[in-house]
Design a protein around this motif. Structure first.
Motif, mmCIF file in Angstrom:
data_model
loop_
_atom_site.group_PDB
_atom_site.id
_atom_site.type_symbol
_atom_site.label_atom_id
_atom_site.label_comp_id
_atom_site.label_asym_id
_atom_site.label_seq_id
_atom_site.Cartn_x
_atom_site.Cartn_y
_atom_site.Cartn_z
ATOM 1 N N ARG A 104 0.842 -1.205 0.000
ATOM 2 C CA ARG A 104 0.000 0.000 0.000
ATOM 3 C C ARG A 104 0.869 1.243 0.000
ATOM 4 O O ARG A 104 2.009 1.235 0.479
ATOM 5 C CB ARG A 104 -0.929 0.018 1.198
ATOM 6 C CG ARG A 104 -0.225 0.186 2.530
ATOM 7 C CD ARG A 104 -1.230 0.208 3.655
ATOM 8 N NE ARG A 104 -0.575 0.085 4.945
ATOM 9 C CZ ARG A 104 -1.212 -0.252 6.045
ATOM 10 N NH1 ARG A 104 -2.503 -0.510 6.028
ATOM 11 N NH2 ARG A 104 -0.556 -0.339 7.179
ATOM 12 N N ASN A 105 0.285 2.318 -0.557
ATOM 13 C CA ASN A 105 0.905 3.628 -0.453
ATOM 14 C C ASN A 105 0.690 4.147 0.963
ATOM 15 O O ASN A 105 -0.319 3.840 1.598
ATOM 16 C CB ASN A 105 0.277 4.612 -1.438
ATOM 17 C CG ASN A 105 0.713 4.376 -2.860
ATOM 18 O OD1 ASN A 105 1.742 3.762 -3.113
ATOM 19 N ND2 ASN A 105 -0.075 4.850 -3.804
ATOM 20 N N ARG A 106 1.623 4.953 1.421
ATOM 21 C CA ARG A 106 1.485 5.619 2.712
ATOM 22 C C ARG A 106 1.392 7.129 2.453
ATOM 23 O O ARG A 106 1.918 7.623 1.467
ATOM 24 C CB ARG A 106 2.672 5.293 3.611
ATOM 25 C CG ARG A 106 2.698 3.802 3.999
ATOM 26 C CD ARG A 106 3.900 3.446 4.841
ATOM 27 N NE ARG A 106 4.075 4.326 5.966
ATOM 28 C CZ ARG A 106 3.545 4.132 7.180
ATOM 29 N NH1 ARG A 106 2.802 3.082 7.416
ATOM 30 N NH2 ARG A 106 3.773 4.983 8.154
ATOM 31 N N SER A 107 0.748 7.817 3.362
ATOM 32 C CA SER A 107 0.535 9.260 3.167
ATOM 33 C C SER A 107 1.836 10.054 3.167
ATOM 34 O O SER A 107 1.868 11.178 2.684
ATOM 35 C CB SER A 107 -0.419 9.799 4.232
ATOM 36 O OG SER A 107 0.100 9.570 5.519
ATOM 37 N N ASP A 108 2.937 9.471 3.659
ATOM 38 C CA ASP A 108 4.219 10.178 3.659
ATOM 39 C C ASP A 108 4.980 10.023 2.330
ATOM 40 O O ASP A 108 6.102 10.485 2.197
ATOM 41 C CB ASP A 108 5.092 9.712 4.829
ATOM 42 C CG ASP A 108 5.515 8.256 4.743
ATOM 43 O OD1 ASP A 108 5.164 7.557 3.756
ATOM 44 O OD2 ASP A 108 6.205 7.787 5.674
ATOM 45 N N GLY A 109 4.363 9.344 1.350
ATOM 46 C CA GLY A 109 4.992 9.175 0.045
ATOM 47 C C GLY A 109 5.739 7.869 -0.125
ATOM 48 O O GLY A 109 6.236 7.572 -1.206
ATOM 49 N N SER A 110 5.818 7.065 0.918
ATOM 50 C CA SER A 110 6.504 5.780 0.838
ATOM 51 C C SER A 110 5.512 4.673 0.489
ATOM 52 O O SER A 110 4.309 4.901 0.380
ATOM 53 C CB SER A 110 7.197 5.462 2.171
ATOM 54 O OG SER A 110 6.240 5.247 3.194
ATOM 55 N N VAL A 111 6.026 3.476 0.294
ATOM 56 C CA VAL A 111 5.209 2.281 0.080
ATOM 57 C C VAL A 111 5.560 1.300 1.189
ATOM 58 O O VAL A 111 6.732 1.140 1.548
ATOM 59 C CB VAL A 111 5.461 1.655 -1.309
ATOM 60 C CG1 VAL A 111 4.829 0.276 -1.420
ATOM 61 C CG2 VAL A 111 4.930 2.563 -2.409
ATOM 62 N N GLU A 112 4.532 0.653 1.722
ATOM 63 C CA GLU A 112 4.689 -0.357 2.762
ATOM 64 C C GLU A 112 4.163 -1.672 2.212
ATOM 65 O O GLU A 112 3.161 -1.689 1.489
ATOM 66 C CB GLU A 112 3.879 0.049 3.991
ATOM 67 C CG GLU A 112 3.850 -0.965 5.096
ATOM 68 C CD GLU A 112 2.933 -0.544 6.237
ATOM 69 O OE1 GLU A 112 3.036 -1.153 7.306
ATOM 70 O OE2 GLU A 112 2.109 0.381 6.059
ATOM 71 N N ALA A 113 4.818 -2.761 2.549
ATOM 72 C CA ALA A 113 4.350 -4.078 2.123
ATOM 73 C C ALA A 113 4.598 -5.087 3.231
ATOM 74 O O ALA A 113 5.560 -4.969 3.992
ATOM 75 C CB ALA A 113 5.068 -4.515 0.851
ATOM 76 N N VAL A 114 3.711 -6.072 3.318
ATOM 77 C CA VAL A 114 3.877 -7.214 4.215
ATOM 78 C C VAL A 114 3.793 -8.451 3.345
ATOM 79 O O VAL A 114 2.862 -8.585 2.531
ATOM 80 C CB VAL A 114 2.805 -7.238 5.323
ATOM 81 C CG1 VAL A 114 2.883 -8.527 6.121
ATOM 82 C CG2 VAL A 114 2.964 -6.038 6.249
ATOM 83 N N ALA A 115 4.759 -9.346 3.486
ATOM 84 C CA ALA A 115 4.798 -10.551 2.664
ATOM 85 C C ALA A 115 5.109 -11.766 3.521
ATOM 86 O O ALA A 115 5.851 -11.672 4.503
ATOM 87 C CB ALA A 115 5.850 -10.409 1.570
ATOM 88 N N ALA A 116 4.547 -12.903 3.114
ATOM 89 C CA ALA A 116 4.776 -14.163 3.816
ATOM 90 C C ALA A 116 5.023 -15.259 2.798
ATOM 91 O O ALA A 116 4.369 -15.310 1.752
ATOM 92 C CB ALA A 116 3.567 -14.512 4.672
#
Length: 97
Positions: A38-50
């Protein structure tokens, strides 16, 4: 068989508006991983993977590159929890945080 690993990554740089999440979804699904980006409001991207540790390592390598139009300047990873993986099959785009 490789041990199962869960990871959260934060990616900074020019990673929004350049197809970065779609790139991660393609890469992760190709590796057989579950999770989300997902995009984050600070301009970065966050991901969780398994998934298998070797596949997680390959996803992190791909995330450091990103798609052609992206420019990754920093990537941070940390452990994630099983509860953070959505019930959906595969790897998906999640709503912006």
């Amino acid at each position: 068989m490789s041990e199962r690993r869960l990871v959260r990554i934060y990616v900074e740089g020019r990673v929004q508006g350049v197809g970065y999440r779609a790139f991660l979804v393609r890469e992760a699904n190709g590796l057989g991983l579950a999770g989300w980006a997902r995009n984050r409001s600070d301009g970065s991207v966050e991901a969780v993977a398994a998934g298998p540790a070797v596949a997680i390592a390959a996803l992190i390598d791909a995330a450091r590159r990103g798609p052609r139009s992206a420019h990754v300047v920093a990537l941070r990873e940390e452990a994630a929890e099983e509860a953070e993986i959505f019930e959906a099959e595969g790897f998906v785009v999640a709503p912006t945080l």
